[in-house]
Structures are given as C-alpha cells and as structure tokens.
Design an enzyme around this catalytic site. Sequence first.
Site, short mmCIF file in Angstrom:
data_model
loop_
_atom_site.label_atom_id
_atom_site.label_comp_id
_atom_site.label_asym_id
_atom_site.label_seq_id
_atom_site.Cartn_x
_atom_site.Cartn_y
_atom_site.Cartn_z
N THR A 1 -9.13 0.66 3.06
CA THR A 1 -9.09 2.13 3.10
C THR A 1 -10.07 2.82 2.14
O THR A 1 -10.01 4.04 2.01
CB THR A 1 -7.66 2.63 2.76
OG1 THR A 1 -7.28 2.09 1.49
CG2 THR A 1 -6.65 2.22 3.81
N GLY B 1 0.83 -1.21 0.00
CA GLY B 1 0.00 0.00 0.00
C GLY B 1 0.86 1.25 0.00
O GLY B 1 2.09 1.19 -0.06
N GLN B 2 0.18 2.38 0.03
CA GLN B 2 0.88 3.67 -0.02
C GLN B 2 1.91 3.83 1.11
O GLN B 2 3.08 4.13 0.86
CB GLN B 2 -0.16 4.79 0.07
CG GLN B 2 0.47 6.14 0.22
CD GLN B 2 -0.52 7.28 0.30
OE1 GLN B 2 -0.23 8.35 -0.18
NE2 GLN B 2 -1.68 7.08 0.89
N LYS C 1 -12.12 1.53 11.88
CA LYS C 1 -10.79 1.90 12.38
C LYS C 1 -10.84 2.15 13.89
O LYS C 1 -9.91 1.80 14.62
CB LYS C 1 -10.28 3.15 11.66
CG LYS C 1 -9.97 2.97 10.19
CD LYS C 1 -8.78 2.08 9.88
CE LYS C 1 -7.46 2.66 10.30
NZ LYS C 1 -6.31 1.81 9.88
N TYR D 1 -16.01 3.31 7.51
CA TYR D 1 -14.54 3.21 7.56
C TYR D 1 -14.04 3.71 8.93
O TYR D 1 -13.25 3.03 9.59
CB TYR D 1 -13.94 4.05 6.42
CG TYR D 1 -12.45 4.31 6.57
CD1 TYR D 1 -11.52 3.30 6.35
CD2 TYR D 1 -11.97 5.58 6.89
CE1 TYR D 1 -10.15 3.54 6.47
CE2 TYR D 1 -10.61 5.82 7.01
CZ TYR D 1 -9.71 4.81 6.80
OH TYR D 1 -8.36 5.05 6.93
N ILE E 1 -3.79 -10.51 7.42
CA ILE E 1 -3.90 -10.26 8.87
C ILE E 1 -5.24 -10.72 9.46
O ILE E 1 -5.38 -10.80 10.67
CB ILE E 1 -3.61 -8.78 9.24
CG1 ILE E 1 -4.69 -7.84 8.67
CG2 ILE E 1 -2.22 -8.37 8.81
CD1 ILE E 1 -4.68 -6.46 9.31
N ASP F 1 -7.46 10.04 11.24
CA ASP F 1 -8.26 11.20 11.71
C ASP F 1 -9.75 10.94 11.54
O ASP F 1 -10.57 11.61 12.18
CB ASP F 1 -7.86 12.45 10.91
CG ASP F 1 -7.95 12.25 9.39
OD1 ASP F 1 -7.73 11.11 8.92
OD2 ASP F 1 -8.26 13.22 8.68
N1 LIG Z 1 -4.66 7.25 2.82
C1 LIG Z 1 -5.02 8.16 3.70
O1 LIG Z 1 -5.40 9.30 3.37
C2 LIG Z 1 -4.97 7.82 5.17
C3 LIG Z 1 -5.30 8.84 6.08
C4 LIG Z 1 -5.24 8.54 7.44
C5 LIG Z 1 -4.86 7.29 7.86
N2 LIG Z 1 -4.57 6.33 6.96
C6 LIG Z 1 -4.20 5.01 7.46
O2 LIG Z 1 -2.87 4.75 7.07
C7 LIG Z 1 -2.69 3.34 6.90
C8 LIG Z 1 -2.05 3.08 5.56
O3 LIG Z 1 -2.90 3.58 4.55
P1 LIG Z 1 -2.50 3.55 3.02
O4 LIG Z 1 -2.86 4.87 2.45
O5 LIG Z 1 -1.12 3.03 2.86
O6 LIG Z 1 -3.56 2.48 2.49
P2 LIG Z 1 -3.49 1.54 1.22
O7 LIG Z 1 -2.64 2.15 0.16
O8 LIG Z 1 -4.89 1.18 0.88
O9 LIG Z 1 -2.72 0.25 1.76
C9 LIG Z 1 -3.32 -0.72 2.56
C10 LIG Z 1 -2.67 -2.05 2.21
O10 LIG Z 1 -3.24 -3.06 3.07
C11 LIG Z 1 -3.48 -4.21 2.26
N3 LIG Z 1 -4.47 -5.09 2.89
C12 LIG Z 1 -5.82 -5.04 2.79
N4 LIG Z 1 -6.37 -6.08 3.46
C13 LIG Z 1 -5.34 -6.79 3.99
C14 LIG Z 1 -5.27 -7.98 4.76
N5 LIG Z 1 -6.37 -8.65 5.11
N6 LIG Z 1 -4.06 -8.44 5.14
C15 LIG Z 1 -2.93 -7.79 4.76
N7 LIG Z 1 -2.93 -6.68 3.99
C16 LIG Z 1 -4.13 -6.17 3.62
C17 LIG Z 1 -3.95 -3.64 0.94
O11 LIG Z 1 -3.86 -4.61 -0.08
P3 LIG Z 1 -4.94 -4.55 -1.30
O12 LIG Z 1 -4.82 -3.18 -1.88
O13 LIG Z 1 -4.47 -5.64 -2.19
O14 LIG Z 1 -6.28 -4.80 -0.67
C18 LIG Z 1 -2.95 -2.49 0.76
O15 LIG Z 1 -1.75 -2.95 0.16
C19 LIG Z 1 -4.07 2.72 7.07
O16 LIG Z 1 -4.19 2.22 8.37
C20 LIG Z 1 -5.02 3.89 6.89
O17 LIG Z 1 -6.22 3.68 7.61
C21 LIG Z 1 -4.60 6.56 5.62
#
Ligand SMILES: NC(=O)c1ccc[n+]([C@@H]2O[C@H](COP(=O)([O-])OP(=O)(O)OC[C@H]3O[C@@H](n4cnc5c(N)ncnc54)[C@H](OP(=O)(O)O)[C@@H]3O)[C@@H](O)[C@H]2O)c1
Length: 291
Positions: A65, A10-11, A132, A128, A38, A105
């Site tokens: 997400t 992921g990002q 969380k 969502y 997980i 947030d």
């Molecule tokens: N993006 C934002 O604006 C934002 C803001 C605040 C907080 N956050 C938090 O920051 C964290 C990282 O976010 P991100 O932007 O990196 O999200 P992301 O790009 O959607 O990455 C999440 C990763 O988790 C993987 N995943 C999903 N289900 C899974 C499972 N059962 N077991 C293992 N891996 C799994 C996804 O794989 P697939 O894509 O293949 O499903 C993806 O690679 C998250 O906790 C998010 O809630 C994000």
Amino acid sequence: MNLFVTGSEGQFGTALRNTVVRKSMNNCIFLSKTDLDITNYAEVREYFKNKSVKGAVIINCAAYTDVEKAESEPEKAFKVNSQGVKNLAEFCRKSGIKFIHISTDFVFNGLKKGLYDESDIPDPVSIYGKSKAEGEKAVLENPENCLIIRTSWLYSTTHNTFLNKIIGRSKSGTPLKVVEDETGSPTYAVDLAEALIKICEKISQIGNFKTAVYHYCNTGSVSRYEYAKKIIEFSKAAVEVIAIKSNELSMKAKRPANSSLDNSKITSDFNLEIRNWDEALKEAVEKINEQ
Ligand SMILES: NC(=O)c1ccc[n+]([C@@H]2O[C@H](COP(=O)([O-])OP(=O)(O)OC[C@H]3O[C@@H](n4cnc5c(N)ncnc54)[C@H](OP(=O)(O)O)[C@@H]3O)[C@@H](O)[C@H]2O)c1
C-alpha cells in the site's frame, strides 16, 4: 460463518479483527503476512490443506500500500497486489470458497467530475493503482463467488494514516500545508469492517452468486484541505491549515485529482446504512482524544 482474513495486521485487517471480537464471533481466523504470504501459491494451498473450508469466506486485506515507494519498486507492488490476489482468487475458485477482495479508488484516473460508480472504467495513474487494477482483473477472471470492494481514503485510530498524521503534526503548532486539489471520500475502517461482516454473513448463507464490483466509502466527498480542517476542528487543535496545490509537493506518484466514490449500489444491494464522512470522522477523532 467460517471466515479467514489475510493481511490481518494491517489497518483494515485490524479493524475487522476488532469488529469480530466486539461481536463475539466464532470461526474467524486472522492471518498475518508471516502466517500466510499470499504471493506463494503453494503456501496458500498448504495452509488450507487440512482446514474445513465448507461455506468459508476469505477477505483479502493483504496489499502493498505504499503509493510513493511503489513508483521505485513496481515489481514488489505487482507481486502482492496482482499475483498474490490472483493466487487467492484461483485457490478460492478451486476450493469452493467465497472471496472478498479489497481494492481502491486509485484505480481511477481522477478526471471525472462527480462520483465514480461501478460502471466507470479503471485507468490508474500510478504504479500502485496499476498493480491494484491488475489484481481486480485477476479476480474478474472468476465469474462466480467473488466480490471486489473498492474503498477510498481509509483511516483508523489504530494505524498511522492521514488522520493520525494531521493530529500528530498539529501538536507542534506549526501551520499545516494540505493540498486542496485532491478530492475523495474518507472512509472509517470501523464502518467498512461492520459492513463487510454483514456482507460476509449474507454471502455465506446464499448459494453461488455472480462476481461483482462494489464501492464502499463514508458518504460524501471532500478535498484533502477541507478534510484536514475538519480533523483540526474536531480535535480542537489551535493550528492554521493552509491550502496548497499538489504540484508544490515533490511526490513521485501521481494521485487522482478526484476519486470520490458513489456508494449507492452497495447500500441498496446489502441494505446498509452508511453515515456521512464527517460524522464518522468525529467519532474517530473523539476516540483518539480519549486515548
Ligand atoms: N489505506 C488506504 O487509504 C486505502 C484506500 C483505499 C483502499 N485501500 C485498500 O484497502 C486494503 C487494506 O489496506 P490497509 O490500509 O489495511 O493497508 P495496510 O495497513 O498496509 O495493510 C496491508 C497488510 O498486508 C500485509 N501484506 C503485505 N504483503 C503481503 C503478502 N505478500 N502476504 C500477506 N500479507 C501481506 C502487510 O504486511 P506488512 O506491513 O508487514 O508488509 C499489511 O499488514 C488494501 O487492499 C488497500 O489497497 C486502502
């Protein structure tokens, strides 16, 4: 340091990996969803069965997400963001592993005037956010050796986020409509990754610590409209940005009107220097322009 990162494709997982590579760090293992799901406790236990976990830290970047889609498939969101997180937190407690969980947030209702600090009570307004918040509760059941790090409006140059979407859409020359009644703190994934590596190094060197919640964002607070205008200014695109209200968009999920975070506790406890949101954004836009 012995580090495991879940959800690594992921990002944020990608930002952590790039930081680890840049720093030439050893003993860091990045686990995609295929490597480790997980939501399956037996799979988690099996994966770590013959691994050396002495002094290890797990950073959980795995999450569901998609804020909009979560409204129509809540069970999927809760399975990853709540059950999956509970699995990891429990496994870490039983195995003596330190655990860092990334949260959001969006656990807040957005009604506060000013910045949300760690003493503010979660009250999510979307599926969502609720999933969380449940995940956070599962972590907090473990009194020791866990950190919940909430971040906000995360962006990077590697994944398709608000930043890339605005730059992409600006190329058509058509005016961009962006909401002005959503305020938050944009966070560059690279900055958060650097900070987390420092935090990991610190917690891996100490004994047991009390489980705690922290907020990490780039410093400051801005509306989505102002944020988009800055992206356009830095990318030197010639396109108009028009402010609209969120109710003009047909969104399923409710977003907090204000979810700006106060990052002062993490700054002082971990001796971090966190730059302003626009300084970090400028660097990210320049990186995209160079690509
Ligand atoms: N993006 C934002 O604006 C934002 C803001 C605040 C907080 N956050 C938090 O920051 C964290 C990282 O976010 P991100 O932007 O990196 O999200 P992301 O790009 O959607 O990455 C999440 C990763 O988790 C993987 N995943 C999903 N289900 C899974 C499972 N059962 N077991 C293992 N891996 C799994 C996804 O794989 P697939 O894509 O293949 O499903 C993806 O690679 C998250 O906790 C998010 O809630 C994000």
